[in-house]
Each structure stands twice: as structure tokens, then as C-alpha cells.
Scaffold this active site. Structure first.
Site, PDB file in Angstrom:
ATOM      1  N   CYS A  82     -57.506  -4.372 134.102  1.00 25.05           N
ATOM      2  CA  CYS A  82     -58.289  -5.256 133.247  1.00 25.05           C
ATOM      3  C   CYS A  82     -57.516  -6.517 132.870  1.00 25.05           C
ATOM      4  O   CYS A  82     -58.069  -7.611 132.854  1.00 25.05           O
ATOM      5  CB  CYS A  82     -58.743  -4.482 132.017  1.00 25.05           C
ATOM      6  SG  CYS A  82     -58.858  -5.399 130.502  1.00 25.05           S
ATOM      7  N   GLN A 287     -60.289 -15.044 112.643  1.00 25.87           N
ATOM      8  CA  GLN A 287     -59.182 -14.256 113.210  1.00 25.87           C
ATOM      9  C   GLN A 287     -59.678 -12.880 113.631  1.00 25.87           C
ATOM     10  O   GLN A 287     -60.484 -12.272 112.929  1.00 25.87           O
ATOM     11  CB  GLN A 287     -58.078 -14.106 112.166  1.00 25.87           C
ATOM     12  CG  GLN A 287     -57.307 -15.393 111.909  1.00 25.87           C
ATOM     13  CD  GLN A 287     -56.251 -15.672 112.969  1.00 25.87           C
ATOM     14  OE1 GLN A 287     -56.063 -14.900 113.911  1.00 25.87           O
ATOM     15  NE2 GLN A 287     -55.576 -16.796 112.829  1.00 25.87           N
ATOM     16  N   TYR A 316     -54.038 -28.507 111.304  1.00 24.63           N
ATOM     17  CA  TYR A 316     -54.620 -27.537 112.238  1.00 24.63           C
ATOM     18  C   TYR A 316     -55.287 -26.433 111.420  1.00 24.63           C
ATOM     19  O   TYR A 316     -55.005 -25.248 111.593  1.00 24.63           O
ATOM     20  CB  TYR A 316     -53.561 -26.924 113.158  1.00 24.63           C
ATOM     21  CG  TYR A 316     -52.702 -27.898 113.936  1.00 24.63           C
ATOM     22  CD1 TYR A 316     -53.102 -28.352 115.187  1.00 24.63           C
ATOM     23  CD2 TYR A 316     -51.476 -28.346 113.429  1.00 24.63           C
ATOM     24  CE1 TYR A 316     -52.309 -29.217 115.916  1.00 24.63           C
ATOM     25  CE2 TYR A 316     -50.681 -29.223 114.155  1.00 24.63           C
ATOM     26  CZ  TYR A 316     -51.100 -29.656 115.400  1.00 24.63           C
ATOM     27  OH  TYR A 316     -50.300 -30.503 116.122  1.00 24.63           O
ATOM     28  N   GLU A 337     -58.400 -30.858 110.796  1.00 25.84           N
ATOM     29  CA  GLU A 337     -58.760 -30.054 111.966  1.00 25.84           C
ATOM     30  C   GLU A 337     -59.565 -30.929 112.921  1.00 25.84           C
ATOM     31  O   GLU A 337     -60.365 -31.762 112.501  1.00 25.84           O
ATOM     32  CB  GLU A 337     -59.556 -28.837 111.454  1.00 25.84           C
ATOM     33  CG  GLU A 337     -60.448 -28.147 112.452  1.00 25.84           C
ATOM     34  CD  GLU A 337     -59.694 -27.492 113.601  1.00 25.84           C
ATOM     35  OE1 GLU A 337     -58.647 -26.857 113.369  1.00 25.84           O
ATOM     36  OE2 GLU A 337     -60.176 -27.634 114.745  1.00 25.84           O
ATOM     37  N   ASP A 385     -50.307 -24.945 111.687  1.00 19.23           N
ATOM     38  CA  ASP A 385     -50.674 -23.729 112.438  1.00 19.23           C
ATOM     39  C   ASP A 385     -51.279 -24.174 113.766  1.00 19.23           C
ATOM     40  O   ASP A 385     -52.473 -24.042 113.998  1.00 19.23           O
ATOM     41  CB  ASP A 385     -51.675 -22.908 111.611  1.00 19.23           C
ATOM     42  CG  ASP A 385     -52.054 -21.596 112.289  1.00 19.23           C
ATOM     43  OD1 ASP A 385     -51.446 -21.240 113.315  1.00 19.23           O
ATOM     44  OD2 ASP A 385     -52.982 -20.922 111.789  1.00 19.23           O
ATOM     45  N   CYS A 412     -48.272 -19.275 117.052  1.00 20.22           N
ATOM     46  CA  CYS A 412     -48.685 -18.170 117.923  1.00 20.22           C
ATOM     47  C   CYS A 412     -47.896 -18.203 119.231  1.00 20.22           C
ATOM     48  O   CYS A 412     -48.227 -17.486 120.166  1.00 20.22           O
ATOM     49  CB  CYS A 412     -50.186 -18.226 118.189  1.00 20.22           C
ATOM     50  SG  CYS A 412     -50.728 -19.776 118.878  1.00 20.22           S
TER      51      CYS A 412
END
Ligand code: SAH
Length: 457
Positions: A82, A287, A316, A337, A385, A412
Site C-alpha cells: 500500500c 489535523q 502559515y 495564511e 508552522d 513537519c
């Protein structure tokens, strides 16, 4: 062409020396590096070479000769085909160590720091069934309706009954929609001829409110036997509080079209993170791991050290989640944003929570902050972020020139975090610590919160 040290399709016995940031094993055969999925450091394995490039190649695991004590049996039948999970063969404790080390390595090798504190990673108690949202394509395959993920780099569907990182209700609802489609002979999308009815099934659950949204992405306006279809779903899945038809008439890989029709219940579902309430529509970003998100935002808030007097910029900002947490403890928060719809959501969420000391702006963070700097706006704390590629270089330059007391960097991608920390330190900040958080167990992703303070002379 020069002879390579290995031959394609040939088998070799190797020992795994290291793991890449993606979690692939690295082994050398006569000095030639091979990357191999599903193996662990220290293991002796038999592999088959499946691809060779000039400087390195790829191998496939054929047999584990000496397993690592951290090897576990992957829970999922389609693990490996997968492509959604990369670390299911690793014990969860080892996954956490792998991610923590990855952050440390990036900080040292990419950021060139030897004295930055990387704190112990914050893991999850239950490392399965954490995702609140699923979206799967639906197609006719071998005479049956298949719903699942596309096999990597193809449009074949891996038909699956269960995805172990999904909330169980998401799986059940997808299966139910597929069953009802079979019963009523509702056709799935046929990509080649651009025909058929249902393209994708998307489900999202508010884990703290138990509200469930089902989105049926259709090619055309009309759904045959619509009333009966909805009736059967609601009867067999009474938890569903919202059924939406999303129309996507284009030949495209983009999942959602623009138009939504409410077929049953309400147009949105609600959920909480901490004590902040969010209204989520089919297009909203939210999220996917709410349990860990709460921990991540608490870390970001803790790092910001707000007393109620500060002016804070949240760059962001997405739908304003972090901004709203900050606003409760700051004097004023400005969110920036690039996606206009996200800013619409952010404004609505602020109003819903009766939070009035926050303002949201649409634009590129690097341009908006530069303008604010020119207008003489001062921020005590700046939170960023960014997406995986990290902060725009101009934004970092502007932040350095704005001289906030503190910066909180939520990331991230530890590689771009390390790169950006170096730029900020060269610009006069000190990195107090980096706190990794595991937002996506079983996968190779890791999130971090880092606190930077300005050196005061
Ligand atoms: N802080 C939010 C979202 C972070 S995701 C949360 O926790 O939910 C990163 C966000 O950056 C996305 O919403 C993306 O649309 C936005 N983005 C990407 N490039 C940008 C830019 N140049 N300027 C401002 N926002 C940007």
C-alpha cells in the site's frame, strides 16, 4: 558501460548498517549502497537487487536470516504494497527512537549544531487507529467494487477492508458505502471513459464529539436511487450526522470538486482540540491525529511563554488552530495564511469561540511580514508552522530584522527545520531546545516544536 559491483535480479546476503530518513535500510555490497525497505539496523538478510543506478541501487527483502529484537509482525495484510505506512515492522518504541535520532542527526549534520538539546520524543499511548479522516477512491475491479488506496505510482486500487491507522468507524463506514453501492448497483467512477457515479468516499469523525461526516464525491449531479441510498446508510450507521455530495465533474487527480450539497443532516461536523471548538466542512483542513495535535499545540503554547501582554504573529496559520490557542494567553495575535478558504474558516472559528483579539490575513507570509516590518509593527513572539519545504528565506530574513524576543518553530520536516535553525542562529537567535512529537505512528513522519530566543547583549 562500467560494470556495477552488483547485478540486477541477483540475490545477496547483507547486514543492515543504517536507516535513511524514510526508514529504508542501507547495506553495502562491495562498497555499493543498496536501499532496502522493511529491514532493521543490525539485521542479516537475504535481498534481491531490483533496481540499479550509477551510484546506488534498491533491494527487496527475500529472507530475514538474523532478525533484530525490535522486529515485529506487521499488523496489516497490505503493508509493503500500500505504501501508506513504512515502519510497521518496527516495534513502536523503536519507531520513537528512530524518529528522535533522525531529528538529532538532522540538527547535527544539516544544522551543524553540536550543542542543541533534542528532547525525548512525545509518543502516543495507542499507536494505531489514530486518523480521524479517510479518503479512498472507488473503482470497478475484476467485476467488483473496490475501495482502498492506489498502489504507489499506479491507478490500481488495493482493495482493503481495514486500515489499521484509521479510526475504526471510518473503515466501517467506507465498507458500508461500498456494500450499499453493490446492493443498489450504483456505478463507481470509470476513469478511462469518464463515466460512472461515485469517485471517492471521504469520511471524517469528530473524535471528541462523536459526529461523523460522509462525503460522496460524484462525477455528476445525479445519484441514482439517492433517497434509498441515504436511507440504507443512515439505518445501518446511525452515528452519521452529515452526508454531503461533492460534485467533481473534471478529469483530474484532485479529489474534491467545488460544489457541496447536503444530502442528510448538517453541512459541517464539530470537534474540540483542548477547549477550542472547530466547525469542519468537507474542504477544511483539520489535523488528522487529534490526540497528538493537542500535545503539539500545548508544546507550542508552552514554548511561547505568554503572559497576556504580548503581540504574537502566527505565520502559515492554516485555519487558525495555533493562533486561537495563542490568543487565549496573548494580548493580540495576527495570523497569516496563503489559502483564502482557510482564512475564512479561521475567522469563523475565532467567532465561534468568542475570541476577538486575533486578526487573520490572506497572503504569502514572506510578503505580509515584510510589509508589517515596514509599517513598524512589533511582535514579541513569532510562531511559524511551514509546509515540508520549510520557511521562505526572505521570511527568515524579515523575522531576524523584526527582532522578536522569541520564536516558536513548528515543523513537519526535520531537515528543513535544521537548515532554518542555522539561518536563525546566524541571525542572532539561540536554539533553546527541539521537542519532537510523533503525530503519525507507523509512518516515517515526525513533527517538532523548537524554541528560539534572541540573544540579549
Ligand atoms: N498551523 C496550521 C497549518 C500548518 S500547515 C495548523 O496547525 O493547522 C502549513 C500552512 O501553510 C498551510 O495551511 C499552507 O496553505 C500554508 N502556506 C504555504 N505556503 C505559504 C506561504 N508562503 N505563506 C503563508 N502560508 C503558506
Amino acid at each position: 558501460m562500467k560494470q556495477l559491483p552488483v547485478n540486477k535480479n541477483e540475490q545477496y546476503e547483507v547486514v543492515i548498517d543504517d536507516l535513511t530518513h524514510e526508514g529504508m535500510g542501507v547495506a553495502k555490497v562491495n562498497g555499493y549502497a543498496l536501499f532496502i525497505p522493511n529491514v532493521l539496523i543490525g539485521e542479516r538478510v537475504k535481498i534481491k537487487v531490483v533496481k540499479t543506478n550509477k551510484g546506488f541501487g534498491y533491494g527487496k527483502l527475500m529472507e530475514v536470516i538474523e532478525p533484530s529484537k525490535e522486529r515485529v509482525e506487521p499488523i496489516c495484510d497490505v503493508y509493503g504494497t500500500c505504501g501508506g505506512c513504512q515502519l510497521q515492522h518496527m516495534s513502536y518504541e523503536e519507531q520513537l527512537r528512530f524518529k528522535e535520532n533522525l531529528v538529532k542527526n538532522n540538527v547535527e549534520r544539516i544544522g551543524h549544531f553540536d550543542d542543541v538539546e533534542v528532547r525525548p520524543i512525545i509518543g502516543m499511548e495507542e499507536s494505531l487507529h489514530y486518523r480521524n479522516k479517510a479518503q479512498v477512491p472507488v473503482r470497478m475491479q475484476d467485476g467488483k467494487i473496490a475501495a482502498g488506496f492506489f498502489r504507489p505510482r499506479s491507478h490500481d486500487i488495493i482493495d482493503m477492508k481495514k486500515c489499521y491507522i484509521q479510526h475504526e468507524e471510518n473503515d466501517e463506514l467506507i465498507q458500508l458505502v461500498r456494500d450499499v453501492m453493490e446492493e443498489l448497483h450504483i456505478e463507481p467512477y470509470d476513469e478511462e471513459n469518464h463515466r460512472g457515479v461515485i469517485r471517492h468516499i471521504m469520511t471524517r469523525i469528530g473524535v471528541n464529539t462523536n459526529q461523523v461526516m460522509l462525503v460522496l464525491v460524484t462525477r455528476a449531479q445525479k445519484i441514482p436511487m439517492k433517497e434509498l441510498f441515504i436511507e440504507k446508510i443512515v439505518e445501518r450507521f446511525p452515528n452519521v450526522t452529515s452526508i454531503i455530495q461533492n460534485i467533481n465533474a473534471k478529469r483530474t487527480n484532485v479529489i474534491l470538486g467545488e460544489k457541496n450539497n447536503v444530502l442528510y443532516g448538517s453541512a459541517t461536523i464539530q470537534d474540540y482540540i483542548g477547549d477550542i471548538y472547530f466547525e469542519i466542512s468537507p474542504h477544511s483542513f483539520f489535523q488528522v491525529n487529534p490526540v497528538q495535535t493537542e500535545k503539539l499545540y500545548k508544546e507550542a503554547l508552552h514554548a511561547a511563554q505568554l503572559t497576556g501582554k504580548e503581540t504574537v504573529i502566527d505565520a502559515y496559520s492554516g485555519i487558525g488552530t495555533i493562533s486561537l490557542f495563542l490568543a487565549k494567553q496573548a494580548n493580540k495575535v495576527y495570523g497569516v495564511e496563503i489559502v483564502p478558504e482557510a482564512i475564512e474558516d479561521a475567522k469563523r472559528n475565532a467567532a465561534l469561540n468568542d475570541i476577538h483579539n486575533v486578526e487573520f490575513f490572506v497572503g504569502k507570509a514572506e510578503l505580509v511580514l515584510e510589509k508589517w516590518k515596514e509599517d513598524g509593527i512589533h511582535a514579541d513572539v513569532i510562531v511559524v508552522d511551514p509546509p515540508r519545504k520549510g520557511c521562505d528565506a526572505n521570511l527568515l530574513e524579515t523575522i531576524i530584522a523584526m527582532e522578536p524576543k522569541r520564536m516558536v518553530y513548528v515543523s513537519c520536516n526535520p531537515a528543513t527545520l535544521a537548515r532554518d535553525l542555522r539561518i536563525l542562529v546566524d541571525g542572532g537567535f539561540n536554539v533553546e531546545y527541539v521537542q519532537p512529537v510523533d503525530m503519525f505512528p507507523q509512518t516515517n513522519h515526525v513533527e517538532c516544536v523548537s524554541l528560539l530566543q534572541r540573544e540579549t547583549i
